[in-house]
Design an enzyme around this catalytic site. Structure first.
Site, PDB file in Angstrom:
ATOM      1  N   SER A 172       1.068  -1.240  -0.071  1.00 21.87           N
ATOM      2  CA  SER A 172      -0.140  -0.086  -0.120  1.00 21.87           C
ATOM      3  C   SER A 172       0.832   0.835   0.130  1.00 21.87           C
ATOM      4  CB  SER A 172      -0.904  -0.223   1.066  1.00 21.87           C
ATOM      5  OG  SER A 172      -1.833   1.620   1.458  1.00 21.87           O
TER       6      SER A 172
ATOM      7  N   VAL B  38       7.202   2.324   4.140  1.00 21.94           N
ATOM      8  CA  VAL B  38       8.660   1.663   3.040  1.00 21.94           C
ATOM      9  C   VAL B  38       7.912   1.315   1.560  1.00 21.94           C
ATOM     10  CG1 VAL B  38       9.188  -0.463   2.546  1.00 21.94           C
ATOM     11  CG2 VAL B  38       9.512  -0.146   4.740  1.00 21.94           C
ATOM     12  N   CYS B  39       6.507   1.550   1.311  1.00 28.52           N
ATOM     13  CA  CYS B  39       6.253   1.424   0.091  1.00 28.52           C
ATOM     14  C   CYS B  39       6.108   2.630  -0.529  1.00 28.52           C
ATOM     15  CB  CYS B  39       4.534   1.039  -0.270  1.00 28.52           C
ATOM     16  SG  CYS B  39       4.013  -0.782   0.665  1.00 28.52           S
ATOM     17  N   ASP B  40       5.670   3.809   0.504  1.00 29.16           N
ATOM     18  CA  ASP B  40       5.649   5.432  -0.089  1.00 29.16           C
ATOM     19  C   ASP B  40       7.636   5.710  -0.484  1.00 29.16           C
ATOM     20  OD1 ASP B  40       7.447   8.096   1.237  1.00 29.16           O
ATOM     21  OD2 ASP B  40       5.075   8.678   0.742  1.00 29.16           O
TER      22      ASP B  40
END
Length: 166
Positions: free
Chosen positions: A54, A59-61
């Site tokens: 997501s 971490v995804c950002d």
């Protein structure tokens, strides 16, 4: 099949693991304008696919921002995709709020087609496992990384080296 955990809990990945040397599996996802996209829309290009659970997590950002920065240095024959289960509306909002212009975000929320085709659908969570795929112009997979712990970063340098080697 890759052994993956998410927040240190084992998860079951649905689908077949994609291996180096195999043909890139087809998939059906949704773009930020609610249009359907398939592998054929990117065929003939060098493609890095960054898969995240997501965009609204740290971490995804960071992963998406890193590949967005790197994508600016590649030519028109390279496409960087970020695929998640986030709704297209959320992806569009997130990209706008964060100045993401060099990565194409795609949503697998409708059918989980990408997740099953690439063996990254976490059955227990209906999210995609963090992973990276690099595919050459002939549609052959040249690099894969199934990140063992879903809250960890992928190996950015190795993925980018694989893309630059094409």
């Amino acid at each position: 099949m890759a052994n993956v955990t998410f927040i240190n809990n084992p998860v079951t990945l649905v689908g077949e693991e994609v291996t180096v040397g195999s043909k890139a599996p087809d998939f059906k996802v949704v773009d930020n304008g609610l249009g359907e996209k398939t592998w054929k829309d990117f065929a003939g290009k060098k493609v890095l696919i960054s898969v995240v659970p997501s965009l609204d997590t740290g971490v995804c950002d960071a992963q998406t921002r890193r590949f967005n920065e790197e994508a600016a240095s590649f030519g028109d024959d390279v496409v960087v995709l970020t695929i998640s289960m986030d709704l297209p509306f959320a992806q569009k909002r997130w990209c706008g709020a964060n100045g993401i212009e060099n990565v194409i975000t795609l949503s697998d929320h409708r059918d989980a087609s990408f997740g099953e085709a690439y063996g990254v659908l976490m059955k227990e969570l209906r999210l995609l496992a963090r992973s990276i795929f690099v595919i050459n112009e002939a549609g052959e997979v040249t690099y894969t990384e199934y990140v063992p712990e879903g809250t960890n970063h992928p190996d950015y340098d190795r993925a980018l080296e694989a893309l630059k080697a094409l």
